[in-house]
Design a protein around this motif. Structure first.
Motif, PDB file in Angstrom:
ATOM      1  N   THR A  34      34.825  42.375  43.280  1.00  0.00           N
ATOM      2  CA  THR A  34      35.812  42.464  43.555  1.00  0.00           C
ATOM      3  C   THR A  34      36.678  43.252  43.785  1.00  0.00           C
ATOM      4  N   CYS A  35      37.744  43.092  44.922  1.00  0.00           N
ATOM      5  CA  CYS A  35      38.643  43.805  45.859  1.00  0.00           C
ATOM      6  C   CYS A  35      39.053  44.582  44.701  1.00  0.00           C
ATOM      7  N   TRP A  36      39.133  46.346  45.036  1.00  0.00           N
ATOM      8  CA  TRP A  36      40.463  47.180  43.798  1.00  0.00           C
ATOM      9  C   TRP A  36      40.921  47.121  44.835  1.00  0.00           C
ATOM     10  N   ASN A  37      41.384  46.381  45.870  1.00  0.00           N
ATOM     11  CA  ASN A  37      42.652  47.102  46.367  1.00  0.00           C
ATOM     12  C   ASN A  37      43.871  45.962  45.402  1.00  0.00           C
ATOM     13  N   CYS A  38      43.577  44.300  45.539  1.00  0.00           N
ATOM     14  CA  CYS A  38      44.604  43.518  44.828  1.00  0.00           C
ATOM     15  C   CYS A  38      43.371  43.663  44.092  1.00  0.00           C
ATOM     16  N   GLY A  39      42.117  43.087  43.739  1.00  0.00           N
ATOM     17  CA  GLY A  39      41.491  42.131  42.775  1.00  0.00           C
ATOM     18  C   GLY A  39      41.063  40.834  42.907  1.00  0.00           C
ATOM     19  N   ARG A  46      34.889  41.772  53.593  1.00  0.00           N
ATOM     20  CA  ARG A  46      36.248  41.860  53.503  1.00  0.00           C
ATOM     21  C   ARG A  46      37.086  41.175  52.984  1.00  0.00           C
ATOM     22  N   CYS A  47      38.233  41.634  52.378  1.00  0.00           N
ATOM     23  CA  CYS A  47      38.920  40.559  50.965  1.00  0.00           C
ATOM     24  C   CYS A  47      39.613  40.166  52.316  1.00  0.00           C
ATOM     25  N   GLY A  48      39.859  38.420  51.986  1.00  0.00           N
ATOM     26  CA  GLY A  48      40.424  37.892  52.387  1.00  0.00           C
ATOM     27  C   GLY A  48      41.892  37.826  51.779  1.00  0.00           C
ATOM     28  N   SER A  49      42.407  38.866  51.433  1.00  0.00           N
ATOM     29  CA  SER A  49      43.843  38.590  50.738  1.00  0.00           C
ATOM     30  C   SER A  49      44.071  39.887  51.346  1.00  0.00           C
ATOM     31  N   CYS A  50      43.801  40.758  51.558  1.00  0.00           N
ATOM     32  CA  CYS A  50      44.643  42.103  51.780  1.00  0.00           C
ATOM     33  C   CYS A  50      43.229  42.775  52.884  1.00  0.00           C
ATOM     34  N   HIS A  51      42.734  42.707  53.916  1.00  0.00           N
ATOM     35  CA  HIS A  51      41.593  43.012  54.629  1.00  0.00           C
ATOM     36  C   HIS A  51      40.948  44.104  54.289  1.00  0.00           C
TER      37      HIS A  51
HETATM   38 ZN   LIG Z   1      41.815  42.529  48.048  1.00  0.00          ZN
END
Ligand SMILES: [Zn+2]
Length: 105
Positions: free
Chosen positions: A93-98, A79-84
């Motif tokens: 890498t998170c495709w949503n926020c990078g 789970r992305c720590g920035s945008c969850h």
């Molecule tokens: Zn993210």
């Protein structure tokens, strides 16, 4: 037929997940061998991934070569720590926020 021996059960399971995603029939062998033997050389134990169809071998090798563990790479959903956002293990890498997986581990 045997595809490859995995360094540990987690990685073997990871390979099987990847192979199943591309519809390659496979199974896990030797999953209970580790730690259960006395005189068997270490290189003859450990989990093995076997293919049901020999014709799948080249594709399967590409899948697991691409899945070779890299330091800091996720082995399971994370789970992305920035945008969850919930992410598949093949993404580092998170495709949503990078954000990068290694930023949170
Ligand atoms: Zn993210």
């Amino acid at each position: 037929m045997k595809l490859s021996r995995a360094p540990n059960l987690l990685i073997a399971q990871h390979w099987i997940n990847l192979l199943e995603q591309v519809h390659i029939s496979c199974e896990l062998h030797n999953r209970y061998m580790q730690g259960a033997m006395g005189d068997i050389p270490v290189d003859q134990c450990g989990p093995e991934v076997w293919l049901e169809h020999e014709a799948d071998l080249p594709a399967a090798q590409r899948v697991i070569t691409g899945a070779a563990p890299t330091p800091g790479a996720p082995l399971m959903r994370w789970r992305c720590g920035s945008c969850h956002e919930s992410l598949e293990p093949q993404f580092t890498t998170c495709w949503n926020c990078g954000s990068s997986y290694s930023d949170f581990s």
